[in-house]
Scaffold this active site. Structure first.
Site, PDB file in Angstrom:
ATOM      1  N   HIS A  57      16.797 -97.557  61.631  1.00 18.26           N
ATOM      2  CA  HIS A  57      18.193 -97.281  61.268  1.00 18.26           C
ATOM      3  C   HIS A  57      18.991 -98.587  61.245  1.00 18.26           C
ATOM      4  O   HIS A  57      19.782 -98.839  60.329  1.00 18.26           O
ATOM      5  CB  HIS A  57      18.832 -96.320  62.280  1.00 18.26           C
ATOM      6  CG  HIS A  57      18.674 -94.876  61.944  1.00 18.26           C
ATOM      7  ND1 HIS A  57      18.944 -94.367  60.691  1.00 18.26           N
ATOM      8  CD2 HIS A  57      18.294 -93.817  62.709  1.00 18.26           C
ATOM      9  CE1 HIS A  57      18.726 -93.057  60.698  1.00 18.26           C
ATOM     10  NE2 HIS A  57      18.328 -92.700  61.899  1.00 18.26           N
TER      11      HIS A  57
ATOM     12  N   HIS B 213      11.954 -95.503  64.931  1.00 16.82           N
ATOM     13  CA  HIS B 213      12.895 -94.785  64.064  1.00 16.82           C
ATOM     14  C   HIS B 213      14.300 -95.358  64.218  1.00 16.82           C
ATOM     15  O   HIS B 213      14.994 -95.613  63.217  1.00 16.82           O
ATOM     16  CB  HIS B 213      12.872 -93.298  64.441  1.00 16.82           C
ATOM     17  CG  HIS B 213      13.892 -92.461  63.750  1.00 16.82           C
ATOM     18  ND1 HIS B 213      13.610 -91.681  62.641  1.00 16.82           N
ATOM     19  CD2 HIS B 213      15.215 -92.260  64.009  1.00 16.82           C
ATOM     20  CE1 HIS B 213      14.701 -91.051  62.252  1.00 16.82           C
ATOM     21  NE2 HIS B 213      15.697 -91.374  63.065  1.00 16.82           N
ATOM     22  N   GLU B 214      14.735 -95.572  65.457  1.00 16.81           N
ATOM     23  CA  GLU B 214      16.091 -96.077  65.696  1.00 16.81           C
ATOM     24  C   GLU B 214      16.236 -97.536  65.266  1.00 16.81           C
ATOM     25  O   GLU B 214      17.258 -97.930  64.693  1.00 16.81           O
ATOM     26  CB  GLU B 214      16.462 -95.915  67.176  1.00 16.81           C
ATOM     27  CG  GLU B 214      16.445 -94.480  67.666  1.00 16.81           C
ATOM     28  CD  GLU B 214      17.311 -93.549  66.850  1.00 16.81           C
ATOM     29  OE1 GLU B 214      18.296 -94.015  66.231  1.00 16.81           O
ATOM     30  OE2 GLU B 214      17.004 -92.339  66.803  1.00 16.81           O
TER      31      GLU B 214
ATOM     32  N   GLU C 282      17.463 -90.290  57.007  1.00 19.36           N
ATOM     33  CA  GLU C 282      16.566 -89.893  58.089  1.00 19.36           C
ATOM     34  C   GLU C 282      15.110 -89.983  57.644  1.00 19.36           C
ATOM     35  O   GLU C 282      14.247 -90.396  58.422  1.00 19.36           O
ATOM     36  CB  GLU C 282      16.885 -88.467  58.548  1.00 19.36           C
ATOM     37  CG  GLU C 282      18.095 -88.359  59.444  1.00 19.36           C
ATOM     38  CD  GLU C 282      17.988 -89.205  60.694  1.00 19.36           C
ATOM     39  OE1 GLU C 282      16.920 -89.188  61.358  1.00 19.36           O
ATOM     40  OE2 GLU C 282      18.963 -89.903  61.014  1.00 19.36           O
TER      41      GLU C 282
END
Length: 298
Positions: free
Chosen positions: A144, A140-141, A218
């Protein structure tokens, strides 16, 4: 990358057109408007871009994060290896990997560009999550970073800041001249009070717009984490967060890029950086398989 630059240029162009229309309707002097626009751009973008440039330094300083330069144990080695593998899959330069001391389950990514970034996890996450769940959070990071979210948020904030500064002063001048009856001279004493109030009002609406985009990205980062680690792992990580989640203790400078954020309902929801975890889980569960396969950057 090109989509992001195009979005930025198109947004700026739209803002300029809108401000020009407002200027014509309200009868603002074009020369005064040009000077105001230059000033607003400098101040509007200056702060957000400066914050972006020092984002890694600020994140390390504010969280006390320890960057893993030489892994000291098997857990740190796993973290570095996982981020390296995901970064290669996402087509970005290897981020710095760090651990910060916090009891909550959380992680964040920051940095001035896709190839100069930091991915950090909390000690609480390492204690509470298994390797599959932690791998999904790292995905997930990394997503980003790969999606360029830090840069995009800074550009959007710059556009919104510019819009707020210009519109508050143009509208403030018109209201002041109408109330004071002074159509030709300089601003009256009430002008500064009016602009102060308008700055807050327009700033509030600008925050709502910025937070809407923050919540939208997100969902994209969750989909990216699913592509890098697997949909089941990403769903399991979000479910783990929903069972143990409390208010984030991350500094506001990096809170928007954590795996989870504050919770709220009603009007408060308009100002949240993250959607509710149950909505993020449902979005992944209902996503077609082709949306959680392939490359991270769309």
């Amino acid at each position: 990358m090109f989509k992001r630059v195009f979005l930025f240029l198109a947004t700026n162009f739209a803002v300029l057109i809108l401000l020009s229309i407002v200027m014509s309707v309200l009868g603002v002097n074009p020369q005064q408007f040009s000077g105001l626009l230059v000033m607003a751009t400098v101040f509007g973008f200056g702060g957000s871009l400066f914050s972006l440039m020092i984002s890694k330094w600020m994140a390390k300083r504010s969280t006390g994060a320890h960057v893993i330069e030489q892994p000291r144990n098997e857990s740190e080695q796993w973290l570095v290896n996982t981020v390296r593998r995901q970064a290669e899959a996402a087509g970005i330069k290897m981020p710095e990997v760090a651990i910060y001391d916090a009891p909550e389950i959380n992680a964040f990514a920051t940095g001035p560009s896709r190839n100069s970034s930091l991915v950090a996890v909390s000690t609480g996450l390492l204690r509470a999550m298994n390797r599959d769940e932690a791998e999904a959070v790292l995905g997930h990071e990394v997503s980003h970073v790969a999606n360029g979210d830090m840069v995009t948020m800074a550009l959007i904030q710059g556009v919104l800041n510019t819009f707020v500064i210009v519109l508050a002063r143009v509208v403030g001048r018109v209201i002041d001249s109408y109330l004071s009856g002074n159509r030709e001279g300089g601003p009256g004493l009430g002008y500064f009070a009016i602009v102060f109030v308008l700055d807050m009002i327009f700033g509030l609406f600008a925050s709502i717009i910025a937070m809407w985009f923050s919540r939208h990205r997100e969902f994209r980062a969750d989909a990216g984490g699913a592509r890098l680690a697997g949909r089941d792992k990403m769903i399991a990580a979000l479910q783990r967060l929903s069972m143990t989640y409390g208010e984030s203790t991350l500094p506001k400078t990096v809170q928007a890029f954590g795996i989870s954020g504050a919770v709220g309902h009603g009007l408060r929801r308009l100002f949240l950086t993250h959607p509710p975890l149950e909505e993020r889980i449902l979005a992944l569960q209902n996503a077609p398989m082709e949306q959680v396969r392939g490359t991270v950057v769309s």
